[in-house]
Design an enzyme around this catalytic site. Sequence first.
Site: not given
Length: 382
Positions: A40, A71, A125, A127, A129, A175
């Site tokens: 990318d 959250s 975390g 991968g 996204s 992402d």
Amino acid sequence: MSGAALARRVAGRFRDWHGSAPEGVWHAPGRVNLIGEHTDYNSGWVLPFALDRGVVAAAARRGDGLLDIRSEQAGDRATVPLAGLGPGGVTGWAAYPAGVAWAMREAGHPVGGATLVIDSDLPQGAGLSSSAAIECAVAIALAELYQVRVPRTGLVRLARRAENEMVGVPSGIMDQSASLLGEAGHALLLDCRSGETAAVPFDPAAAGLALLVVDTGARHALTDGRYALRRQECERAARALGVPSLRDVADPARAAAIGDPVLARRARHVISDDCRVCAAADLLGAHDLAGLGPLLHASHASLRDDFEISWPQADVAAEAAERAGALGARMVGGGFGGSVIALVPAGDTAVRAAVAAGYAARGWPEPAFLAAPPSAGARRLL
Ligand code: ADP
Ligand code: MG
């Protein structure tokens, strides 16, 4: 958990914490990149698709110019005044949602205060996204509440700016593009130089296959310096080859012309993975999903041996998966932690068992497995 169940849960949380219903609930998915890793920022191609898991934001406007953000996963509460907000002003997880509001206001959009409650069924975390998912859920929530008329591609750029400048992670547009532009039963071919996207049919179930994600349990930190180092190495490799970026080299064999053997390997990975993305898109267009297997295998080998960013759990998972019948498997994401994807026969259980056994033999805790059907992009749920 289904998106609808997650939406009900976050709406309930909003009512518990704030004593009233949210104005709406918005969902943005995580993503898996089928192929094209570290291409990318080299202006090349990637081929991500949206997951059926993601982040939800329950939101309501407020008139006092504050962002009140909680959250379910983070535990703490952030109260952020919009006035004077800028990079460095918010740290930790709240920088993602606050950064989106900041980026929208920086672009001149009339975004005001908001109460936001975040919830998620996406591991962080890993991968997959979760960072783009939280940004994009907040972006479509604020855009709709404050009637910001920006096309999805504009929201992609604003969410990316939040991550680059407010959080400080120099990520590309993949992402956010996958989360906001993804379509069910499709992957998204993204040209990272032009920003052009094309939906490519990708429906493993229809081909008797499934895409399995193995969250290897190892965690990465994009801020630990190794990601930045790979970016620098790629820039140096491009300079050595006399091109603006590695995307401009079509033949992986040209990497050998670089004197420094490390830079030559880095370049060979990027150039060959660009080739594999284009080959994969052609296969998908021809509905030849089984043909993806060897490409996934070759991509993992390239990331392990040339780019040197795989990690022990990923190598074990990919190898065990392929030995147990996966058509191909590879690590995904920035490297040094996160997930592995495997293309497996539908209904298969042998691959999961083999990966779990490989872990057990090394005394590692069992990894988590997620089904990954190519799913719809970000949308309002309630
Ligand atoms: P990935 O995008 O692969 O999941 P990142 O490190 O880029 O990994 O992003 C993870 C970060 O995003 C978390 O550390 C947290 O700061 C933020 N984040 C993601 N999901 C949530 C959530 N549900 N609640 C709070 N923060 C979240
Ligand atoms: Mg991320």
